[in-house]
Design a protein around this motif. Structure first.
Motif, PDB file in Angstrom:
ATOM      1  N   ALA A 145       0.846  -1.289   0.003  1.00 13.89           N
ATOM      2  CA  ALA A 145       0.057  -0.080   0.052  1.00 13.89           C
ATOM      3  C   ALA A 145       0.805   1.211   0.079  1.00 13.89           C
ATOM      4  N   TRP A 146       1.963   1.163   0.831  1.00 10.60           N
ATOM      5  CA  TRP A 146       2.915   2.270   0.682  1.00 10.60           C
ATOM      6  C   TRP A 146       3.509   2.601  -0.616  1.00 10.60           C
ATOM      7  N   LEU A 147       3.786   1.391  -1.212  1.00 11.59           N
ATOM      8  CA  LEU A 147       4.642   1.512  -2.489  1.00 11.59           C
ATOM      9  C   LEU A 147       3.590   2.016  -3.506  1.00 11.59           C
ATOM     10  N   ASN A 148       2.288   1.891  -3.299  1.00 14.94           N
ATOM     11  CA  ASN A 148       1.251   2.278  -4.361  1.00 14.94           C
ATOM     12  C   ASN A 148       1.226   3.761  -4.119  1.00 14.94           C
ATOM     13  N   THR A 155       1.223  -2.403  -7.174  1.00 16.08           N
ATOM     14  CA  THR A 155       1.784  -3.858  -6.650  1.00 16.08           C
ATOM     15  C   THR A 155       0.822  -4.436  -5.602  1.00 16.08           C
ATOM     16  N   PHE A 156       0.930  -5.538  -5.216  1.00 15.58           N
ATOM     17  CA  PHE A 156       0.049  -6.299  -4.178  1.00 15.58           C
ATOM     18  C   PHE A 156       0.860  -7.479  -3.738  1.00 15.58           C
ATOM     19  N   TYR A 157       0.601  -7.964  -2.500  1.00 21.49           N
ATOM     20  CA  TYR A 157       1.195  -9.056  -1.859  1.00 21.49           C
ATOM     21  C   TYR A 157      -0.133  -9.962  -1.138  1.00 21.49           C
ATOM     22  N   TYR A 177      -6.768  -2.327  -1.210  1.00 21.89           N
ATOM     23  CA  TYR A 177      -5.891  -1.249  -1.849  1.00 21.89           C
ATOM     24  C   TYR A 177      -5.647  -1.655  -3.299  1.00 21.89           C
ATOM     25  N   VAL A 178      -5.832  -2.926  -3.696  1.00 14.20           N
ATOM     26  CA  VAL A 178      -5.902  -3.165  -5.159  1.00 14.20           C
ATOM     27  C   VAL A 178      -7.061  -2.267  -5.984  1.00 14.20           C
ATOM     28  N   ALA A 179      -8.323  -2.463  -5.372  1.00 16.84           N
ATOM     29  CA  ALA A 179      -9.323  -2.007  -5.638  1.00 16.84           C
ATOM     30  C   ALA A 179      -9.416  -0.233  -5.606  1.00 16.84           C
ATOM     31  N   GLY A 224     -10.712  -9.210  -9.747  1.00 15.74           N
ATOM     32  CA  GLY A 224     -10.985  -7.910  -9.960  1.00 15.74           C
ATOM     33  C   GLY A 224      -9.855  -7.326 -11.193  1.00 15.74           C
ATOM     34  N   LEU A 225      -8.794  -7.958 -11.158  1.00 18.79           N
ATOM     35  CA  LEU A 225      -7.844  -7.444 -12.196  1.00 18.79           C
ATOM     36  C   LEU A 225      -8.283  -8.136 -13.746  1.00 18.79           C
ATOM     37  N   GLU A 226      -8.851  -9.457 -13.651  1.00 21.71           N
ATOM     38  CA  GLU A 226      -9.172 -10.024 -14.726  1.00 21.71           C
ATOM     39  C   GLU A 226     -10.520  -9.065 -15.563  1.00 21.71           C
ATOM     40  N   GLU A 227     -11.357  -8.763 -14.514  1.00 23.74           N
ATOM     41  CA  GLU A 227     -12.581  -7.974 -14.917  1.00 23.74           C
ATOM     42  C   GLU A 227     -12.160  -6.689 -15.420  1.00 23.74           C
ATOM     43  N   ALA A 228     -11.151  -5.866 -14.715  1.00 22.28           N
ATOM     44  CA  ALA A 228     -10.717  -4.591 -15.278  1.00 22.28           C
ATOM     45  C   ALA A 228      -9.882  -4.724 -16.509  1.00 22.28           C
ATOM     46  N   GLY A 229      -9.167  -5.767 -16.752  1.00 24.59           N
ATOM     47  CA  GLY A 229      -8.195  -6.007 -18.111  1.00 24.59           C
ATOM     48  C   GLY A 229      -6.978  -5.292 -17.890  1.00 24.59           C
ATOM     49  N   THR A 230      -6.602  -4.792 -16.511  1.00 24.16           N
ATOM     50  CA  THR A 230      -5.342  -4.186 -16.202  1.00 24.16           C
ATOM     51  C   THR A 230      -4.290  -4.864 -16.496  1.00 24.16           C
TER      52      THR A 230
END
Length: 298
Positions: free
Chosen positions: A92-95, A113-115, A123-125, A157-163
Motif C-alpha cells: 500500500a505504501w509503495l502504491n 503492486t500487491f502481496y 488497496y488494489v481496488a 478484479g484484475l481480470e474484470e478490469a483488464g489491467t
C-alpha cells in the motif's frame, strides 16, 4: 533489414526508432522505486557475484532526475515504475509513492503492486479506482504462490478490469519456491482472461511461457534482458523457437529493466535486432503493442 543498422550506442537509439518509422519507444519494464528501496536493490546487485555467479554493474545508478533525462534522450515515451514488495505491509505504501511519482511526469504509467495479505483486495481496488494502469508482481522476491487464496479477489478484479500485470514468474536469474510455469498455469486456469505480461520472456523456461502466450488470448511477454550477451551466457534461448516468437509478434513488448542493467540500454535493442525477425516485428515490439495495451497516442 539489410538497410537498417542496430543502434551503435545510446545516442544512436533515436535514429534507430526513427528509421523504423516510430514516434519513440514504449518500455513496459522500467523501475523507479523510493530511494531507500532503490538503494537496497542496488546493494543486492553489488553482490551479484555471490548471488548469480556473475558481476552485475549498474549502468544507470543515477539520481532520479538524471534517470528520467536518460529515458527522455533515448525517446522512451511511456514507462511504468513497477514497485514490488518483499514482505507484508509494504504494498500500500509503495502504491501511494508510485501514484505520486506518476503525477510528476506524463510519460509515467501509474503503477501499483500487491502481496498476499488480507488488505490486498482493498488497496488494489483503490489503486484501480485511482487510475492505476499496470501492476507488478515479483514471485521470486515476494516468495509467494500467485494462487494464494488471499489473492483470489485481487485476481478476479484484475481480470474484470483488464489491467496489465507485469509478472516476474520465471526461474531466472534465480529460481524460487514458486517460480516456473506451473503456478502461473494454475492461475490462468482459474482466471483465463488475465492480462498478464510475463517478464523476461519467462527465462529460462522460455518455451513453457511461449506456450502460455499461444494458449491464452491476453498473455503477453516482455523482452527484459532477453537475448542480450549477458543473458545468453547464463540462460540461452533456443534458436529453434524463433519462429514461435515471430508468430507471437502482437504479444511481445519491449522491456529493459532500466536502470538496473549491466550494459547500455542500446544493447537491448541490438539484441532484439539481431534475432532477425524483421522490421514489422520490431515496430510491433518497440511501439505498437505497448501503445495498444496502454491506449497511447502517437
Amino acid at each position: 533489414m539489410t538497410s537498417l543498422h542496430p543502434p551503435a550506442d545510446d545516442a544512436d537509439v533515436p535514429r534507430y526508432w526513427r528509421e523504423l518509422g516510430l514516434p519513440g519507444l514504449v518500455d513496459v519494464h522500467v523501475h523507479f522505486l523510493p530511494d531507500p528501496v532503490q538503494a537496497k536493490v542496488w546493494q543486492y546487485f553489488a553482490q551479484a557475484e555471490t548471488h548469480y555467479g556473475a558481476g552485475w554493474p549498474i549502468t544507470y545508478a543515477l539520481p532520479v532526475d538524471e534517470r528520467l533525462a536518460v529515458l527522455d534522450r533515448l525517446g522512451v515515451r511511456a514507462f511504468p515504475t513497477l514497485p514490488y514488495p518483499h514482505k507484508p505491509g509494504m504494498a500500500a505504501w509503495l502504491n501511494e509513492w508510485s501514484a505520486a511519482f506518476a503525477r510528476r511526469d506524463p510519460r509515467v504509467l501509474r503503477s501499483a503492486t500487491f502481496y498476499p495479505e488480507p488488505e490486498a483486495a482493498g488497496y488494489v481496488a483503490e489503486a484501480l479506482a485511482g487510475g492505476t494502469r499496470v501492476f507488478k508482481v515479483h514471485v521470486q522476491v515476494g516468495r509467494f504462490d500467485p494462487r494464494d487464496p488471499l489473492l483470489d479477489e485481487v485476481w478476479a478484479g484484475l481480470e474484470e478490469a483488464g489491467t496489465p500485470v507485469v509478472i516476474h514468474c520465471g526461474s531466472g536469474p534465480l529460481a524460487g519456491e514458486h517460480t516456473g510455469p506451473e503456478p502461473v498455469t494454475g492461475l490462468l486456469e482459474r482466471y483465463p482472461r488475465l492480462q498478464l505480461v510475463v517478464a523476461h520472456l519467462g527465462m529460462p523456461e522460455y518455451r513453457d511461457f511461449l506456450e502460455l502466450a499461444e494458449r491464452y488470448e491476453r498473455v503477453h511477454l516482455d523482452t527484459t534482458m532477453f537475448a542480450t550477451d549477458f543473458t545468453e551466457r547464463l540462460m540461452p534461448f533456443d534458436p529453434a523457437d524463433r519462429p514461435r516468437l515471430s508468430a507471437l509478434r502482437a504479444k511481445v513488448l519491449l522491456g529493459s529493466d532500466f536502470p538496473s542493467i549491466p550494459y547500455p540500454y542500446a544493447h537491448q535493442l541490438q539484441a532484439l535486432h539481431r534475432l532477425g525477425l524483421g522490421e514489422e516485428w520490431l515496430r510491433a515490439v518497440l511501439w505498437e503493442n505497448g501503445a495498444r495495451l496502454f491506449d497511447l497516442e502517437a
